[in-house]
Motif scaffolding. Structure first.
Motif, short mmCIF file in Angstrom:
data_model
loop_
_atom_site.label_atom_id
_atom_site.label_comp_id
_atom_site.label_asym_id
_atom_site.label_seq_id
_atom_site.Cartn_x
_atom_site.Cartn_y
_atom_site.Cartn_z
N ASN A 10 0.86 -1.18 0.00
CA ASN A 10 0.00 0.00 0.00
C ASN A 10 0.90 1.23 0.00
O ASN A 10 1.47 1.59 1.03
CB ASN A 10 -0.89 -0.02 1.26
CG ASN A 10 -1.71 1.25 1.39
OD1 ASN A 10 -1.83 2.03 0.45
ND2 ASN A 10 -2.28 1.46 2.57
N LYS A 12 0.08 4.27 -0.41
CA LYS A 12 -0.57 5.49 0.12
C LYS A 12 -0.31 6.67 -0.84
O LYS A 12 -0.28 6.47 -2.04
CB LYS A 12 -0.09 5.78 1.54
CG LYS A 12 -0.15 4.54 2.43
CD LYS A 12 0.04 4.85 3.87
CE LYS A 12 0.09 3.55 4.67
NZ LYS A 12 0.03 3.73 6.09
N HIS A 97 -9.51 0.95 4.83
CA HIS A 97 -8.23 1.21 5.51
C HIS A 97 -8.46 2.17 6.67
O HIS A 97 -9.28 3.08 6.57
CB HIS A 97 -7.21 1.78 4.51
CG HIS A 97 -5.83 1.83 5.07
ND1 HIS A 97 -5.40 2.82 5.91
CD2 HIS A 97 -4.79 0.96 4.95
CE1 HIS A 97 -4.15 2.57 6.27
NE2 HIS A 97 -3.76 1.45 5.70
N GLU A 169 -5.52 -5.11 10.50
CA GLU A 169 -4.51 -4.09 10.72
C GLU A 169 -4.82 -3.35 12.02
O GLU A 169 -5.64 -2.42 12.02
CB GLU A 169 -4.51 -3.08 9.57
CG GLU A 169 -4.20 -3.68 8.22
CD GLU A 169 -3.59 -2.62 7.31
OE1 GLU A 169 -2.48 -2.86 6.83
OE2 GLU A 169 -4.22 -1.57 7.09
N ILE A 174 0.03 0.65 12.77
CA ILE A 174 0.21 1.15 11.40
C ILE A 174 1.10 2.38 11.40
O ILE A 174 0.78 3.40 12.03
CB ILE A 174 -1.15 1.47 10.75
CG1 ILE A 174 -1.97 0.19 10.62
CG2 ILE A 174 -0.96 2.13 9.39
CD1 ILE A 174 -3.33 0.40 10.00
N GLY A 175 2.24 2.25 10.73
CA GLY A 175 3.16 3.37 10.58
C GLY A 175 3.82 3.80 11.88
O GLY A 175 4.42 4.87 11.96
N GLY A 214 0.68 -3.78 9.65
CA GLY A 214 1.09 -2.94 10.77
C GLY A 214 2.56 -3.11 11.03
O GLY A 214 2.97 -4.05 11.70
N SER A 215 3.35 -2.19 10.41
CA SER A 215 4.81 -2.19 10.60
C SER A 215 5.47 -3.52 10.23
O SER A 215 6.40 -3.97 10.91
CB SER A 215 5.17 -1.77 12.03
OG SER A 215 4.70 -0.45 12.28
N LEU A 234 -0.26 -6.85 4.46
CA LEU A 234 -0.50 -5.58 3.78
C LEU A 234 0.55 -4.63 4.33
O LEU A 234 0.61 -4.40 5.54
CB LEU A 234 -1.93 -5.09 4.07
CG LEU A 234 -2.38 -3.78 3.42
CD1 LEU A 234 -2.19 -3.80 1.91
CD2 LEU A 234 -3.85 -3.50 3.74
N GLY A 236 2.78 -1.08 4.36
CA GLY A 236 2.84 0.33 4.02
C GLY A 236 4.27 0.78 3.82
O GLY A 236 4.88 0.56 2.77
N GLY A 237 4.86 1.39 4.86
CA GLY A 237 6.19 2.00 4.75
C GLY A 237 7.25 1.12 4.10
O GLY A 237 7.99 1.58 3.22
C1 PEP Z 1 -0.83 0.20 6.07
O1 PEP Z 1 -0.95 1.38 5.90
O2 PEP Z 1 -1.67 -0.57 5.58
C2 PEP Z 1 0.31 -0.27 6.86
C3 PEP Z 1 0.25 -1.49 7.33
O3 PEP Z 1 1.34 0.59 7.04
P1 PEP Z 1 2.77 0.26 7.72
O4 PEP Z 1 3.26 -1.02 7.14
O5 PEP Z 1 3.63 1.43 7.38
O6 PEP Z 1 2.51 0.12 9.19
#
Ligand code: PEP
Length: 253
Positions: A10, A12, A97, A169, A174-175, A214-215, A234, A236-237
């Motif tokens: 993702n 973003k 999300h 999540e 998350i983040g 989530g991270s 899933l 993100g960063g």
């Molecule tokens: C997300 O936004 O779906 C996510 C899991 O972000 P991150 O991996 O950065 O925590």
């Protein structure tokens, strides 16, 4: 029951078309010709056509949108319909999300309208669920997940659910760099699968894929994925860098 893991990036509000193509070219070289996991990239709307073009020869990577509107057309300034996404060749759409829920005020009713519209168009939803830190501290994890699943998936049938991916999540992970422990993730995934069994039957529960988000990083992927009810991630960063995302995909396999 063996479920093929699914790892989704993702991005973003990162990476315009040029950066998306640059990522795909590098990722393609890193990932090679085969992968034991399904791989999905979710670029920003404007980068979807360039990404699709860059993936034209790839059998390994599918495309997702980060959002959609549930109506087919109309006076919805700034919104994108599912038909428009299909025209580009999008396979999945992420809905629900936590950033859409908390920043843009999306609720389970709206997420349900999107889920129903996606299935009507034969596009696969990735439905995100998860509790806030406050809800976890107040012992509400299961009631929140049950509500999000019951209300968000209302009206769908077993066949729809086999084409749906759930992403658990926890919002507090998350983040933040704070990952759920493998045990916390497993508990929430097991409960999610149990509720899906109640709503759609044991066969669906055994076959549906539930991602953790989530991270997630290369270093914690294998341990999370070793949990019996965790079927993917899933990300993100850590999905913004092709090296790190390719390592996550490899470690998930
Ligand atoms: C997300 O936004 O779906 C996510 C899991 O972000 P991150 O991996 O950065 O925590």
């Amino acid at each position: 029951m063996s479920r093929k893991p699914i790892i989704a990036a993702n991005w973003k509000m990162h990476k315009g078309p040029a950066e998306a193509v640059e990522f795909i070219e590098e990722f393609d070289n890193l990932i090679g010709d085969s992968s034991p996991v399904d791989i999905v990239l979710a670029p920003a709307f404007v980068s979807l056509p360039a990404a699709k073009q860059a993936l034209v020869n790839s059998d390994l990577v599918q495309l997702a949108s980060q959002n959609c509107h549930f109506e087919s057309h109309g006076a919805f300034t700034g919104e994108i319909s599912i038909g428009m996404l299909q025209e580009i060749g999008v396979d999945y759409v992420i809905i629900g999300h936590s950033e859409r829920r908390s920043i843009f005020g999306e609720d389970d009713g709206l997420i349900n309208q999107k889920a129903q519209a996606l299935h009507a168009a034969s596009v696969k939803p990735i439905v995100c669920i998860g509790e806030t830190l406050d809800e976890r501290d107040n012992d509400q994890v299961e009631s929140v997940l049950r509500r999000q699943l019951t209300d968000g998936l209302k009206g769908l049938d077993a066949a729809n659910m086999l084409e749906t991916v759930i992403a658990y999540e926890p919002v507090w992970a998350i983040g933040t760099g704070r990952t759920a422990s493998p045990e916390q993730a497993q508990d929430a995934h097991r409960f999610t699968r149990e509720v899906i069994g109640e709503l759609f039957g044991e066969d669906v529960a055994a076959r549906i894929r539930i991602q953790y988000g989530g991270s997630v990083k290369p270093g914690n992927t294998a341990e999370l994925m070793s949990q019996p009810d965790v079927d993917g991630a899933l990300v993100g960063g850590a999905s913004l860098d092709p090296v790190s995302f390719s390592e996550i995909c490899k470690n998930a396999g």
